[in-house]
Design an enzyme around this catalytic site. Sequence first.
Site, PDB file in Angstrom:
ATOM      1  N   LYS A  27       0.809  -1.221   0.000  1.00  0.00           N
ATOM      2  CA  LYS A  27       0.000   0.000   0.000  1.00  0.00           C
ATOM      3  C   LYS A  27       0.844   1.274   0.000  1.00  0.00           C
ATOM      4  O   LYS A  27       0.478   2.256  -0.638  1.00  0.00           O
ATOM      5  CB  LYS A  27      -1.003   0.009   1.157  1.00  0.00           C
ATOM      6  CG  LYS A  27      -0.485  -0.238   2.543  1.00  0.00           C
ATOM      7  CD  LYS A  27      -1.634  -0.342   3.534  1.00  0.00           C
ATOM      8  CE  LYS A  27      -1.127  -0.665   4.939  1.00  0.00           C
ATOM      9  NZ  LYS A  27      -0.579  -2.043   5.034  1.00  0.00           N
ATOM     10  N   ASN A  41      -1.876   6.434   6.875  1.00  0.00           N
ATOM     11  CA  ASN A  41      -0.953   5.494   7.507  1.00  0.00           C
ATOM     12  C   ASN A  41       0.474   5.649   7.000  1.00  0.00           C
ATOM     13  O   ASN A  41       1.390   5.035   7.513  1.00  0.00           O
ATOM     14  CB  ASN A  41      -1.445   4.059   7.242  1.00  0.00           C
ATOM     15  CG  ASN A  41      -0.701   3.018   8.050  1.00  0.00           C
ATOM     16  OD1 ASN A  41      -0.631   3.094   9.272  1.00  0.00           O
ATOM     17  ND2 ASN A  41      -0.127   2.043   7.364  1.00  0.00           N
ATOM     18  N   HIS A  69      -1.509  -8.936  11.828  1.00  0.00           N
ATOM     19  CA  HIS A  69      -2.082  -8.294  13.026  1.00  0.00           C
ATOM     20  C   HIS A  69      -3.146  -9.167  13.712  1.00  0.00           C
ATOM     21  O   HIS A  69      -4.100  -8.642  14.294  1.00  0.00           O
ATOM     22  CB  HIS A  69      -2.716  -6.945  12.670  1.00  0.00           C
ATOM     23  CG  HIS A  69      -1.767  -5.969  12.067  1.00  0.00           C
ATOM     24  ND1 HIS A  69      -0.679  -5.470  12.756  1.00  0.00           N
ATOM     25  CD2 HIS A  69      -1.738  -5.401  10.828  1.00  0.00           C
ATOM     26  CE1 HIS A  69      -0.014  -4.635  11.971  1.00  0.00           C
ATOM     27  NE2 HIS A  69      -0.629  -4.575  10.801  1.00  0.00           N
TER      28      HIS A  69
END
Length: 440
Positions: free
Chosen positions: A116, A139, A184
């Site tokens: 990303k 982010n 995660h």
Amino acid sequence: MNIYRRSKVVIIGLGITGISCVNFFLSRGVVPKVMDTRISPPGINKLPCFIQHCVGKLNETWVLNATLIVISPGVYLYHPTLILAKKLGIEIIGDIELFAREACAPIIAITGSNGKSTVTQLISKMARSMGLNIGLGGNIGIPALSLLHKAYQLYILEISSFQLELTHSLRATIAVILNISEDHIDHYPYGFKQYYLSKQKIYKNASICVINALDILTTPIYHDYNYCISFGEKEYSADYYIKNYKGYDWIVSNEQYILNCSVMKTHNRINYVNALAALALSDIINIPRYIALKVLSQFSGLTHRCQLSYKNRGVSWINDSKATNVGATKEAINNLAIFGTLHLILGGDSKSANFATLAYLIKQHEINIYCFGKDGLLLTELGKNHVFYTNTMLQALCIVRRRLKNKDIVLLSPACSSLDQFPSYKARGAIFTNFAKKFG
């Protein structure tokens, strides 16, 4: 109208995002309370003296008396106090939700387990080369809320699953999920499906969805979009894909051979696929093709992502410190041309990941592995022979150095978060690079 004027706001989690939230509310005449479970959180010295704050724990009284709770990315949402607050009907959101409520310009929203940052940087360079005034953030290191101070023609946001989990008002003009692989999992008590559904929220209310044709998990589960554009490493039914022609890989769309990948400065298929996604985005917003192709041809990859840090005496040292999950490490291995021995440096905080598929790959290629950090001992189970365990990465690199031969590759692709021993993946990658240049 200031919809927060009478709110009792609590911000949980400092760092650059937490500070941006503090500044957001102060600019609207609201003085929030701030807390962080860390004893000495980053950004604590930037808090104005009149801001009440609590560190080392959650202040339950503050939380339960709030009317609005704003959570920074990475804060564990299933703390008993936060669960109780939610049951009491207290609104819990993140910075992207605050941003989405106020942003006026069109938004390109980008997420994915891997790639990303690369795609965000590529489409940003294309848009700026065209002369567009863009707000780049999320982010990627610039808090989205800090972009609200200026008027932009277009917002380009990299958004994590943590941020999406607390976002409800985002209406992206274009939304893309590049890929979804396990990451995660320690943050999601209900497992991988919960992580996947968090990613999928980026498509909700989007006008155009850009999907990975070879990753079914990127197919929208919401059906309130106008249409989808697809990209994929292989042809199949993708709108943008890679095709080999006369020994060269080409970016192809609608049977048109657009770019010979050999002219790009980065020569791995990971970035070829990232280029597909960026080109799809650029076409949607009508960036002239010659501008997009110029950016792609000049792109040499991101620092700390499959980056050749040093080469000496026939040995290549590759810094892939940004590989903080299993999917990224698998991609790195699969895209290497290995003629000698591959020495793989693994370690850090595994975030409760499942390493089964990586174990298969390591055994299949007879890779030497060097494991360190919080979950280093667990990682030693991924290999059979030539497995080494140390406390630190530097100790592992000292062992590697003694075993190197011509044509070998040293790959730092940890498959884990860096935060058990390093301030960031960037710091981890810098130490690896410095070692390679000094001792390699």
